[in-house]
Write an enzyme that holds these catalytic residues in place. Structure first.
Site, PDB file in Angstrom:
ATOM      1  N   THR A  28       0.838  -1.199   0.000  1.00  0.00           N
ATOM      2  CA  THR A  28       0.000   0.000   0.000  1.00  0.00           C
ATOM      3  C   THR A  28       0.875   1.253   0.000  1.00  0.00           C
ATOM      4  O   THR A  28       1.944   1.252   0.617  1.00  0.00           O
ATOM      5  CB  THR A  28      -0.879   0.010   1.278  1.00  0.00           C
ATOM      6  OG1 THR A  28      -1.671  -1.176   1.282  1.00  0.00           O
ATOM      7  CG2 THR A  28      -1.788   1.224   1.327  1.00  0.00           C
ATOM      8  N   GLY A  29       0.386   2.302  -0.652  1.00  0.00           N
ATOM      9  CA  GLY A  29       1.080   3.593  -0.587  1.00  0.00           C
ATOM     10  C   GLY A  29       1.377   4.157  -1.964  1.00  0.00           C
ATOM     11  O   GLY A  29       1.076   3.530  -2.988  1.00  0.00           O
ATOM     12  N   THR A  31       4.287   4.690  -3.409  1.00  0.00           N
ATOM     13  CA  THR A  31       5.325   3.966  -4.159  1.00  0.00           C
ATOM     14  C   THR A  31       4.716   2.705  -4.772  1.00  0.00           C
ATOM     15  O   THR A  31       4.978   2.372  -5.941  1.00  0.00           O
ATOM     16  CB  THR A  31       6.508   3.605  -3.232  1.00  0.00           C
ATOM     17  OG1 THR A  31       6.833   4.751  -2.436  1.00  0.00           O
ATOM     18  CG2 THR A  31       7.724   3.186  -4.032  1.00  0.00           C
ATOM     19  N   GLY A  82       6.133  -0.728   0.018  1.00  0.00           N
ATOM     20  CA  GLY A  82       6.971   0.416   0.367  1.00  0.00           C
ATOM     21  C   GLY A  82       7.296   0.417   1.848  1.00  0.00           C
ATOM     22  O   GLY A  82       7.045  -0.552   2.562  1.00  0.00           O
ATOM     23  N   GLY A  95       3.426   1.674   7.931  1.00  0.00           N
ATOM     24  CA  GLY A  95       2.123   1.999   8.506  1.00  0.00           C
ATOM     25  C   GLY A  95       1.729   3.453   8.375  1.00  0.00           C
ATOM     26  O   GLY A  95       0.680   3.862   8.878  1.00  0.00           O
ATOM     27  N   GLY A  96       2.568   4.229   7.670  1.00  0.00           N
ATOM     28  CA  GLY A  96       2.196   5.626   7.434  1.00  0.00           C
ATOM     29  C   GLY A  96       0.835   5.731   6.759  1.00  0.00           C
ATOM     30  O   GLY A  96       0.072   6.668   7.008  1.00  0.00           O
ATOM     31  N   GLY A  97       0.517   4.749   5.928  1.00  0.00           N
ATOM     32  CA  GLY A  97      -0.789   4.723   5.256  1.00  0.00           C
ATOM     33  C   GLY A  97      -1.844   3.967   6.060  1.00  0.00           C
ATOM     34  O   GLY A  97      -2.983   3.833   5.617  1.00  0.00           O
ATOM     35  N   GLU A 103      -0.364  -5.588   5.951  1.00  0.00           N
ATOM     36  CA  GLU A 103       0.965  -5.669   5.324  1.00  0.00           C
ATOM     37  C   GLU A 103       1.824  -6.707   6.038  1.00  0.00           C
ATOM     38  O   GLU A 103       2.558  -7.477   5.402  1.00  0.00           O
ATOM     39  CB  GLU A 103       1.634  -4.296   5.352  1.00  0.00           C
ATOM     40  CG  GLU A 103       0.936  -3.297   4.445  1.00  0.00           C
ATOM     41  CD  GLU A 103       1.425  -1.874   4.591  1.00  0.00           C
ATOM     42  OE1 GLU A 103       1.134  -1.078   3.688  1.00  0.00           O
ATOM     43  OE2 GLU A 103       2.066  -1.539   5.586  1.00  0.00           O
ATOM     44  N   LYS A 121      14.093   7.641   2.506  1.00  0.00           N
ATOM     45  CA  LYS A 121      13.578   6.725   3.537  1.00  0.00           C
ATOM     46  C   LYS A 121      14.699   5.967   4.261  1.00  0.00           C
ATOM     47  O   LYS A 121      14.440   5.323   5.272  1.00  0.00           O
ATOM     48  CB  LYS A 121      12.634   5.696   2.901  1.00  0.00           C
ATOM     49  CG  LYS A 121      11.492   6.267   2.073  1.00  0.00           C
ATOM     50  CD  LYS A 121      10.367   6.732   2.932  1.00  0.00           C
ATOM     51  CE  LYS A 121       9.143   7.230   2.197  1.00  0.00           C
ATOM     52  NZ  LYS A 121       8.376   6.207   1.534  1.00  0.00           N
TER      53      LYS A 121
HETATM   54  C1  5RP Z   1       1.322   1.943   4.333  1.00  0.00           C
HETATM   55  C2  5RP Z   1       2.785   1.800   4.313  1.00  0.00           C
HETATM   56  C3  5RP Z   1       3.527   2.387   3.156  1.00  0.00           C
HETATM   57  O1  5RP Z   1       4.328   1.413   2.593  1.00  0.00           O
HETATM   58  C4  5RP Z   1       4.386   3.519   3.646  1.00  0.00           C
HETATM   59  O2  5RP Z   1       3.577   4.441   4.352  1.00  0.00           O
HETATM   60  C5  5RP Z   1       5.111   4.204   2.499  1.00  0.00           C
HETATM   61  O3  5RP Z   1       4.207   4.960   1.762  1.00  0.00           O
HETATM   62  P1  5RP Z   1       4.646   5.796   0.487  1.00  0.00           P
HETATM   63  O4  5RP Z   1       5.067   4.817  -0.544  1.00  0.00           O
HETATM   64  O5  5RP Z   1       3.381   6.550   0.122  1.00  0.00           O
HETATM   65  O6  5RP Z   1       5.753   6.729   0.911  1.00  0.00           O
HETATM   66  O7  5RP Z   1       3.402   1.236   5.176  1.00  0.00           O
HETATM   67  O8  5RP Z   1       0.775   1.440   5.520  1.00  0.00           O
END
Ligand code: 5RP
Length: 219
Positions: A28-29, A31, A82, A95-97, A103, A121
């Site tokens: 998810t995200g 990337t 990602g 877990g930012g998303g 996941e 990152k």
């Molecule tokens: C979602 C995640 C994503 O992998 C993480 O937040 C990276 O996000 P992005 O690719 O938008 O930077 O762990 O729960």
């Protein structure tokens, strides 16, 4: 080169790591969204994907890629996702998303975990990014108090409900010197569903999008 271009580079590189897999795990995200877009050319070759979120499921289906229930799919040869932070041992904060629990489940059943990030990152020590912890809603305050005892400053992600119907606490101020130990410790707190440290099951390959190309780091 901008961050999105670097994410896209890493995402496209991940195609080379799918080998002849017909079923893949998809995270998810933003990337991963680049990765799903890059799957366009492989559509005919894939039987389907197991997705870690409602958002990715929608994007995969829009691409014409069937999305399977993990219980029906069984073990997966490869998972692409990602991360919010990664260290040189391929331990991650995710877990930012807000999709960390699913996941973690998909990572757990996957033989190979390919993590795709842009170079912002990569960190020496995890914890600069606030650590997401998914909690059962009625346990939120209890878990927050326990996280304070561990030296963190938990912040409730208001107006956000996970795909599993739970809440997220984002924990600021942690310097995570021993990621597997802290992952275990936070997992033990009653009411925690999962913690966004991916150290007991780290990535196997980290693809880092940079302005000069893609750096590959293997575990
Ligand atoms: C979602 C995640 C994503 O992998 C993480 O937040 C990276 O996000 P992005 O690719 O938008 O930077 O762990 O729960």
């Amino acid at each position: 080169m901008g961050t999105e271009d670097k994410k896209q580079r890493a995402a496209r590189e991940a195609l080379k790591w799918l080998d002849d897999a017909r079923l893949i795990g998809v995270g998810t995200g933003s990337t991963v969204n680049h990765f799903i877009d890059a799957l366009r050319d492989l559509r005919g070759r894939l039987d389907g994907a197991v997705s870690s979120s409602v958002a990715s499921t929608q994007r995969l289906k829009a691409m014409g890629i069937p999305v399977l229930d993990l219980n029906a799919a069984g073990a997966l040869p490869v998972y692409v996702d990602g991360a919010d932070e990664a260290n040189s041992r391929l331990q991650l904060i995710k877990g930012g998303g807000g999709a960390l629990t699913r996941e973690k489940i998909v990572a757990a059943v996957s033989k190979r975990f390919i993590c795709i990030v842009d170079d912002s990152k990569l960190v020496r020590v995890l914890g600069g990014f606030p650590l997401p912890v998914e909690v059962i809603p009625m346990a939120r305050s209890h878990v927050a108090r326990e996280l304070v005892k561990l030296g963190g400053r938990p912040d409730w992600r208001r107006d956000f409900i996970t795909d599993n119907g739970n809440h997220i606490l984002d924990v600021h101020g942690l310097t995570i010197l021993d990621p597997p130990a802290l992952e275990t410790e936070i997992n033990q707190i009653t009411g925690v569903v999962s913690v966004g440290i991916f150290a007991r099951r780290p990535a196997d390959v980290l693809l880092v999008g940079e302005s000069t190309g893609v750096r590959t780091i293997r575990g």
